[in-house]
Design a protein around this motif. Structure first.
Motif, short mmCIF file in Angstrom:
data_model
loop_
_atom_site.label_atom_id
_atom_site.label_comp_id
_atom_site.label_asym_id
_atom_site.label_seq_id
_atom_site.Cartn_x
_atom_site.Cartn_y
_atom_site.Cartn_z
N VAL A 284 0.85 -1.19 0.00
CA VAL A 284 0.00 0.00 0.00
C VAL A 284 0.89 1.24 0.00
N ALA A 285 0.52 2.19 -0.87
CA ALA A 285 1.20 3.49 -0.91
C ALA A 285 0.28 4.52 -0.25
N ILE A 286 0.85 5.31 0.65
CA ILE A 286 0.07 6.29 1.41
C ILE A 286 0.64 7.67 1.13
N THR A 287 -0.20 8.56 0.62
CA THR A 287 0.23 9.92 0.29
C THR A 287 -0.66 10.91 1.02
N LYS A 291 -3.95 17.30 4.42
CA LYS A 291 -4.19 16.77 5.75
C LYS A 291 -5.10 15.54 5.76
N ASP A 292 -5.18 14.90 4.60
CA ASP A 292 -5.92 13.64 4.48
C ASP A 292 -4.97 12.64 3.81
N SER A 293 -5.23 11.37 3.93
CA SER A 293 -4.34 10.37 3.37
C SER A 293 -5.02 9.58 2.28
N MET A 294 -4.29 9.39 1.17
CA MET A 294 -4.75 8.54 0.07
C MET A 294 -4.01 7.20 0.17
N TYR A 295 -4.77 6.11 0.23
CA TYR A 295 -4.20 4.76 0.34
C TYR A 295 -4.40 4.05 -0.99
N VAL A 296 -3.32 3.59 -1.61
CA VAL A 296 -3.38 2.89 -2.89
C VAL A 296 -2.80 1.49 -2.71
N HIS A 297 -3.59 0.48 -3.06
CA HIS A 297 -3.14 -0.92 -2.92
C HIS A 297 -3.19 -1.61 -4.27
N GLY A 298 -2.20 -2.45 -4.52
CA GLY A 298 -2.19 -3.32 -5.68
C GLY A 298 -1.38 -4.56 -5.36
N ASP A 299 -1.47 -5.57 -6.20
CA ASP A 299 -0.63 -6.75 -5.98
C ASP A 299 0.84 -6.35 -5.93
N ARG A 310 9.15 11.85 -8.63
CA ARG A 310 8.86 10.45 -8.31
C ARG A 310 7.56 9.99 -8.96
N ILE A 311 7.57 8.73 -9.42
CA ILE A 311 6.40 8.11 -10.03
C ILE A 311 6.05 6.85 -9.26
N VAL A 312 4.77 6.68 -8.97
CA VAL A 312 4.27 5.50 -8.27
C VAL A 312 3.33 4.75 -9.21
N ARG A 313 3.60 3.46 -9.37
CA ARG A 313 2.74 2.61 -10.20
C ARG A 313 2.20 1.48 -9.32
N ALA A 314 0.95 1.11 -9.57
CA ALA A 314 0.35 -0.04 -8.90
C ALA A 314 -0.22 -0.96 -9.97
N TYR A 315 0.04 -2.27 -9.82
CA TYR A 315 -0.38 -3.24 -10.82
C TYR A 315 -1.30 -4.30 -10.22
N ASN A 316 -2.32 -4.64 -10.99
CA ASN A 316 -3.19 -5.78 -10.71
C ASN A 316 -4.04 -5.59 -9.47
N VAL A 318 -6.09 -3.22 -8.34
CA VAL A 318 -5.77 -1.99 -7.62
C VAL A 318 -7.04 -1.41 -7.00
N LYS A 319 -6.90 -1.00 -5.74
CA LYS A 319 -7.95 -0.24 -5.08
C LYS A 319 -7.30 0.91 -4.32
N PHE A 320 -8.06 2.00 -4.18
CA PHE A 320 -7.54 3.11 -3.38
C PHE A 320 -8.68 3.73 -2.58
N PHE A 321 -8.26 4.39 -1.49
CA PHE A 321 -9.26 4.98 -0.58
C PHE A 321 -8.75 6.30 -0.03
N LYS A 322 -9.64 7.28 -0.01
CA LYS A 322 -9.46 8.56 0.66
C LYS A 322 -10.80 8.86 1.31
N SER A 323 -10.81 9.67 2.32
CA SER A 323 -12.05 9.87 3.09
C SER A 323 -13.22 10.29 2.20
N ASN A 324 -12.96 11.03 1.12
CA ASN A 324 -14.05 11.49 0.25
C ASN A 324 -13.90 11.01 -1.19
#
Length: 521
Positions: A284-287, A291-299, A310-316, A318-324
């Motif tokens: 999971v990548a957290i950015t 003042k809020d956090s974005m969570y990005v998950h992938g295999d 910097r570049i962040v890639r997520a493969y396969n 993939v789901k992400f979550f932020k409060s809104n």
């Protein structure tokens, strides 16, 4: 009986004396024996040479205590054990009974692989153990080791350095309170708080191994590797200084202080020279965004580029979550310099109560303010929002949306636009179902609901009573309500929709491995 006991004592005493070989005086220029002044002592002067069971001692002066089988040597003392150990000092006391030697005054001990210097050194020949308590310096072909206390085991070539240990190498400095160091192969074992400081990185650990000749290491307790604006922690860390490569296992945390980002997972590889990393197994990548956090998950997560680009890639899967804001797709490409995040292959985005899909989705944030700025849905754009009587729907070729204070509020549907909208009055009573087409549609989102729908360029449509529209006519072709796939909290990003359970053993596919190799190479 009395004589028999005396005989036993005599035999035992004789046997012990036979076992305790006497110190041999091989040479002395002069000797003095004066029983009145020096009872049971012989004063040896000049070129004194003494031998005892494999060691040779030379000095300018020595006192031989015959009964005690003891020698005290003074002045330019040289002690040799076979052809491997040579020691020089100002003074040596050697006990032939215990085979223990104590040396002091400018002590220098040399063996085939190292040189030890200290002020006071003890030598236990039976245990083949050297030890010091007032500081020593050990030099071998690659390193200089300094410690306040220590033991040197001759049979295994192991230094056990204790208290204020500093090992200096041309490429780094290692500091610890307890270090086991093998001079024959340069391997060091660290116990307790330890640091390794190089020109471009810093390592902290409380338990680990370091091969100073091969420059590879393995750390297993509270370990951190820090370089530039990045730090890596994990339960287990492997590091190759030659390749500037690290691999980490379990509870990984890679912190990017420049971009306020964190990557977590249970296995990762990090390439310092390439400024790249990939992480798998609950990755999971957290950015931080306003003042809020974005969570990005992938295999698999792949991070490349210098900190400022910097570049962040997520493969396969993939789901992400932020409060809104939350979403799902097959892969994500996020450029932290430009603030552009791209969602590929069957992407879906949820904002407030709206579900948005299209062939490709772009999210743009302001890198300076860290606020969400705008949204693009390219080709086959489709927005759905659930109403108590059905589903509000808006379709078009493309969608452009604008975020106000991180909330999606203004949306334009461009090209072949059409809508199904459940019209209600101010009392929220259903007036009918509006079904319209036009070239462009603009709508506002307020209080999580679609409001103020405006149609542009040749609008056509009618307001139908609900009874006049069948269930099939109330949904556009391609309608899919995917709310059961939506992450409502951070933990939901790890749910596999096909299995509907949290996956604890994510594995990257062969395609991902090929993509990683291409990017890294």
């Amino acid at each position: 009986m009395k004589y028999f006991l005396l005989l036993i004592v005599f035999i035992t005493s004789f046997t012990l004396q036979a076992q305790q070989k006497r110190i041999q005086i091989l040479h002395a220029d002069n000797s003095i024996e004066d029983q009145d002044k020096y009872p049971n002592q012989t004063i040896l002067l000049g070129d004194v040479v003494i031998e005892h069971e494999g060691i040779t001692l030379r000095s300018k002066k020595a006192v031989h205590y015959k009964l005690e089988n003891l020698i005290r040597a003074y002045g330019n003392v040289v002690l040799n054990q076979g052809d491997t150990i040579t020691q020089t000092s100002d003074y040596v006391q050697y006990d032939g009974k215990t085979k223990k030697a104590k040396s002091w005054g400018k002590v220098v001990l040399t063996d085939p692989v190292m040189v030890l210097t200290t002020d006071t050194l003890d030598f236990d020949r039976v245990k083949q153990l050297l030890f010091y308590k007032s500081g020593a310096t050990i030099k071998d072909t690659a390193n200089v080791l300094v410690s306040e206390k220590g033991n040197y085991f001759l049979k295994t070539s192991k230094f056990q350095a204790l208290s204020d240990v500093v090992l200096t190498n041309p490429d780094y400095v290692l500091e610890s309170d307890h270090l086991d160091y093998f001079t024959n192969n340069g391997q060091a074992f660290l116990y307790g708080p330890s640091t390794i400081t190089g020109e471009d990185n810093h390592i902290y650990t409380e338990n680990g191994f370091y091969d100073t000749q091969k420059d590879i290491s393995h750390f297993t307790k509270n370990s951190v590797i820090t370089y530039k604006n990045r730090s890596i922690t994990a339960d287990s860390l492997y590091y190759d200084r030659n390749l500037a490569f690290a691999s980490a296992t379990n509870n990984i945390k890679m912190l990017d202080t420049l971009n306020n980002a964190v990557v977590r997972g249970n296995y990762g590889e990090f390439y310092q020279k390439l400024d790249s990393a990939f992480v798998i197994n609950r990755a999971v990548a957290i950015t931080e965004i306003e003042k809020d956090s974005m969570y990005v998950h992938g295999d698999t997560l792949l991070v490349t580029g210098k900190p400022e680009n910097r570049i962040v890639r997520a493969y396969n899967r993939v789901k992400f979550f932020k409060s809104n804001l939350s979403g799902k797709c097959d892969s994500i490409h996020s450029n932290q310099k430009t603030g552009l995040t791209q969602l590929f292959r069957n992407p879906v985005l949820w904002s407030q109560e709206s579900q948005m899909t299209g062939d490709t989705i772009h999210l743009l944030s302001n890198p300076e303010t860290e606020k969400m700025d705008s949204l693009k849905i390219l080709r086959n754009a489709f927005v759905i929002q659930k109403d108590s009587a059905g589903y509000n729907q808006i379709k078009g070729r493309n969608i452009l949306g604008k975020f106000i204070e991180n909330e999606l509020e203004d949306v334009n549907v461009i090209g072949n636009s059409e809508s199904i909208f459940y019209a209600r009055n101010d009392e929220d009573e259903l007036l009918g179902i509006d079904k319209s087409t036009c070239s462009r549609i603009n709508f506002k989102i307020k209080d999580k609901k679609i409001r103020n729908v405006t149609y542009f360029i040749d609008p056509e449509g009618s307001l139908f009573p609900p009874s006049k529209l069948s269930e099939n006519e109330r949904k556009f072709p391609g309608f899919i309500w995917r709310d059961d796939e939506r992450p409502y909290k951070m933990e939901d990003i790890f749910i596999k929709d096909s299995e509907n359970k949290v996956d604890t053993k994510d594995k990257q596919s062969l395609d991902v491995e090929k993509n990683i190799k291409k990017v890294v190479e």
